[in-house]
Design a protein around this motif. Structure first.
Motif, PDB file in Angstrom:
ATOM      1  N   ARG A  57       0.797  -1.227   0.000  1.00 48.41           N
ATOM      2  CA  ARG A  57       0.000   0.000   0.000  1.00 48.41           C
ATOM      3  C   ARG A  57       0.830   1.277   0.000  1.00 48.41           C
ATOM      4  NH1 ARG A  57      -5.347  -0.537   0.711  1.00 48.41           N
ATOM      5  NH2 ARG A  57      -6.119  -2.611   1.297  1.00 48.41           N
ATOM      6  N   SER A  58       2.098   1.200   0.379  1.00 43.36           N
ATOM      7  CA  SER A  58       2.871   2.431   0.538  1.00 43.36           C
ATOM      8  C   SER A  58       4.316   2.185   0.160  1.00 43.36           C
ATOM      9  CB  SER A  58       2.783   2.928   1.985  1.00 43.36           C
ATOM     10  OG  SER A  58       3.677   3.980   2.231  1.00 43.36           O
TER      11      SER A  58
ATOM     12  N   ASP B 213      -0.275  -5.172   3.343  1.00 41.17           N
ATOM     13  CA  ASP B 213      -1.372  -5.833   4.043  1.00 41.17           C
ATOM     14  C   ASP B 213      -0.924  -7.112   4.730  1.00 41.17           C
ATOM     15  OD1 ASP B 213      -2.981  -3.838   3.184  1.00 41.17           O
ATOM     16  OD2 ASP B 213      -4.209  -5.030   1.829  1.00 41.17           O
TER      17      ASP B 213
ATOM     18  N   TRP C  86      -3.291  -4.781   8.828  1.00 36.51           N
ATOM     19  CA  TRP C  86      -2.705  -4.200   7.630  1.00 36.51           C
ATOM     20  C   TRP C  86      -1.971  -2.896   7.952  1.00 36.51           C
ATOM     21  CZ3 TRP C  86      -7.549  -4.400   3.908  1.00 36.51           C
ATOM     22  CH2 TRP C  86      -7.898  -5.737   3.700  1.00 36.51           C
TER      23      TRP C  86
ATOM     24  N   ARG D 254      -1.023   0.545   6.462  1.00 33.71           N
ATOM     25  CA  ARG D 254      -1.487   1.407   5.368  1.00 33.71           C
ATOM     26  C   ARG D 254      -0.396   2.341   4.838  1.00 33.71           C
ATOM     27  NH1 ARG D 254      -6.900   0.676   3.372  1.00 33.71           N
ATOM     28  NH2 ARG D 254      -8.018  -0.463   5.007  1.00 33.71           N
ATOM     29  N   CYS D 255       0.505   2.773   5.709  1.00 33.75           N
ATOM     30  CA  CYS D 255       1.457   3.797   5.294  1.00 33.75           C
ATOM     31  C   CYS D 255       2.701   3.737   6.168  1.00 33.75           C
ATOM     32  CB  CYS D 255       0.808   5.182   5.397  1.00 33.75           C
ATOM     33  SG  CYS D 255       1.800   6.528   4.751  1.00 33.75           S
TER      34      CYS D 255
ATOM     35  N   SER E 209      -1.480   1.869  10.832  1.00 40.00           N
ATOM     36  CA  SER E 209      -2.050   0.555  10.546  1.00 40.00           C
ATOM     37  C   SER E 209      -3.546   0.506  10.830  1.00 40.00           C
ATOM     38  CB  SER E 209      -1.324  -0.511  11.380  1.00 40.00           C
ATOM     39  OG  SER E 209      -1.990  -1.749  11.360  1.00 40.00           O
ATOM     40  N   ASP E 210      -4.167  -0.573  10.321  1.00 40.86           N
ATOM     41  CA  ASP E 210      -5.571  -0.830  10.621  1.00 40.86           C
ATOM     42  C   ASP E 210      -5.777  -1.322  12.049  1.00 40.86           C
ATOM     43  OD1 ASP E 210      -6.217  -0.063   8.109  1.00 40.86           O
ATOM     44  OD2 ASP E 210      -7.077  -1.958   7.446  1.00 40.86           O
TER      45      ASP E 210
ATOM     46  N   ASN F 175      -4.863   5.811   8.041  1.00 43.17           N
ATOM     47  CA  ASN F 175      -4.662   5.761   6.593  1.00 43.17           C
ATOM     48  C   ASN F 175      -3.357   6.382   6.126  1.00 43.17           C
ATOM     49  OD1 ASN F 175      -7.097   4.463   6.045  1.00 43.17           O
ATOM     50  ND2 ASN F 175      -8.238   6.390   5.956  1.00 43.17           N
ATOM     51  N   SER F 176      -2.882   7.414   6.824  1.00 41.42           N
ATOM     52  CA  SER F 176      -1.717   8.153   6.330  1.00 41.42           C
ATOM     53  C   SER F 176      -0.923   8.715   7.500  1.00 41.42           C
ATOM     54  CB  SER F 176      -2.157   9.291   5.401  1.00 41.42           C
ATOM     55  OG  SER F 176      -1.049   9.981   4.873  1.00 41.42           O
TER      56      SER F 176
ATOM     57  N   ASN G   8      -8.005  10.442   4.111  1.00 46.87           N
ATOM     58  CA  ASN G   8      -7.222   9.456   3.370  1.00 46.87           C
ATOM     59  C   ASN G   8      -5.749   9.800   3.221  1.00 46.87           C
ATOM     60  OD1 ASN G   8      -9.537   7.815   2.794  1.00 46.87           O
ATOM     61  ND2 ASN G   8     -10.131   9.318   1.241  1.00 46.87           N
TER      62      ASN G   8
END
Length: 435
Positions: free
Chosen positions: A62-63, A78, A102, A104-105, A119-120, A146-147, A188
């Motif tokens: 994802r990043s 992920d 997961w 994310r960034c 992370s999630d 998300n970021s 986001n």
């Protein structure tokens, strides 16, 4: 793309699924991309479109991010891992694996020594690149993160998540500095301006918002995308920023909300990050240009000097200064001290016009004079009133002790509740099923 209208955009083909992240190297000679096909590709931005594939992740990547020196590549996936690669040798170096969901960034710090990840699992983690250990975990987000991004000075980090909030922490004290809830949907993406004075965010509410970090407030809201705004980023110099959305549009905006010469600011940040000691400080950020700084003129506050010289309180007859009329004495009476007459009010001292207006006229004493002085009358209190006052004082003591006991019990209850919540959160993270 090239900003010149007559130049055609390069089109690179290689990934077998959706591309999740793209970033230029610091030199601009390489482009890295991350994809749902579980790979990372390193491209040379030319007509040929040659690329090298990095394969190690077992799920969507994802990043992707370059280190400040351009020698390393950072990826988040992920598969719950963060991986670091060498650019020139194109080899995997090490992996960071403490997230429970997961990732994310992930981003490098301006000096390349730290890594921040979101992370999630609703956490933001700060990593030491040399020791490969998690330095601190931030639990303040109520949704997926998300970021994440580092402040240009390297002293702070920011994160945005599905809880519609943006948070800024000081990584030297690990304390939350600022909290923004200006969006009405998930946030986001975010990006710091090169000066460090502004932070821009992109949200599912289809807006971009510019946050003024010096004043801690929302500075501007931009409407342009017809659907969720999925990403946003400032240019390296800060004079432009670009945004992308689910409406299949990429918009390039010109930064014109401040007139500061950012070349000097960038030199300051670079000099700071190049020197390991002392660490950068957020107060090194210069103020905005004078035309945007509000100058507040505060009125001079008069000083009330009730005692121009120390009093000898051990003397047999110390001087007395009353601040109002006594309960059982003549309001016109004055006291005589060692150095002369002493007024029974503060009329002798410097008062503001508002103070004079609030005084009741019937208690305004005449100006003190030598002829108006007389011995202080002895004050006597009736026995019945004295007993009543003693009873009231006793009851006040009981109330004070009761309040003190209640405060102690409340503090103990708060501590136990905080421990219970922490334990519950840890248990939830341990037993939460993997998405």
């Amino acid at each position: 793309w090239n900003f010149k209208p007559q130049m055609r955009a390069y089109r690179f083909v290689g990934h077998k699924d959706a591309v999740m992240s793209v970033v230029f190297s610091p030199s601009g000679h390489l482009v890295a991309s991350a994809s749902r096909d579980k790979t990372v590709r390193l491209w040379i931005p030319s007509v040929k479109g040659e690329s090298t594939v990095f394969k190690s992740h077992t799920a969507t990547v994802r990043s992707v991010d370059f280190s400040p020196d351009g020698q390393s590549l950072l990826t988040a996936s992920d598969d719950k891992s963060i991986k670091v690669w060498t650019v020139h040798r194109q080899k995997f170096q090490f992996s960071l694996n403490q997230h429970m969901n997961w990732v994310r960034c992930a981003r490098f710090s301006p000096d390349g020594r730290m890594i921040v990840s979101g992370s999630d699992d609703k956490t933001v983690k700060l990593w030491d690149r040399n020791t490969k250990e998690c330095v601190h975990t931030f639990f303040e987000h109520g949704g997926f993160v998300n970021s994440v991004a580092f402040h240009p000075s390297g002293t702070c980090i920011a994160a945005a998540g599905t809880d519609s909030t943006v948070k800024v922490w000081d990584i030297r004290t690990n304390r939350l500095l600022q909290h923004y809830q200006v969006h009405t949907a998930a946030v986001n993406g975010l990006s710091f301006h090169a000066s460090g004075n502004y932070l821009i965010t992109a949200s599912n509410d289809s807006t971009l918002k510019i946050l003024d970090l010096l004043e801690g407030r929302l500075f501007y809201t931009l409407h342009g995308h017809q659907g969720p705004a999925t990403t946003v980023a400032f240019s390296r110099a800060g004079d432009f920023f670009a945004s992308g959305g689910s409406d299949e549009q990429v918009m390039v905006w010109k930064t014109n909300f401040d007139q500061v010469d950012y070349s000097e600011v960038l030199k300051s940040h670079k000099a700071r990050t190049d020197q390991p000691h002392p660490p950068p400080h957020i107060h090194d950020i210069p103020p905005r240009s004078p035309h945007t700084v509000r100058q507040v003129q505060r009125p001079a506050v008069p000083q009330l000097d009730a005692r121009s010289e120390p009093r000898n309180l051990e003397a047999p007859s110390p001087e007395v200064v009353d601040v109002g009329p006594a309960l059982f004495s003549n309001p016109q009476a004055t006291a005589t001290g060692q150095n002369g007459p002493v007024s029974n009010s503060l009329a002798d001292f410097s008062l503001t016009s508002a103070d004079v207006a609030m005084r009741e006229p019937e208690y305004a004493p005449p100006a003190p004079s030598a002829a108006a002085t007389q011995p202080l009358e002895k004050q006597t209190i009736p026995p019945q009133l004295a007993n009543t006052l003693e009873h009231i004082v006793g009851q006040l003591d009981v109330i004070t002790q009761t309040v003190s006991i209640l405060e102690q019990r409340l503090s103990m209850t708060e501590n136990k509740l905080r421990e219970a919540l922490d334990n519950q959160q840890k248990i939830t993270l341990q037993v939460r099923p993997t998405d």
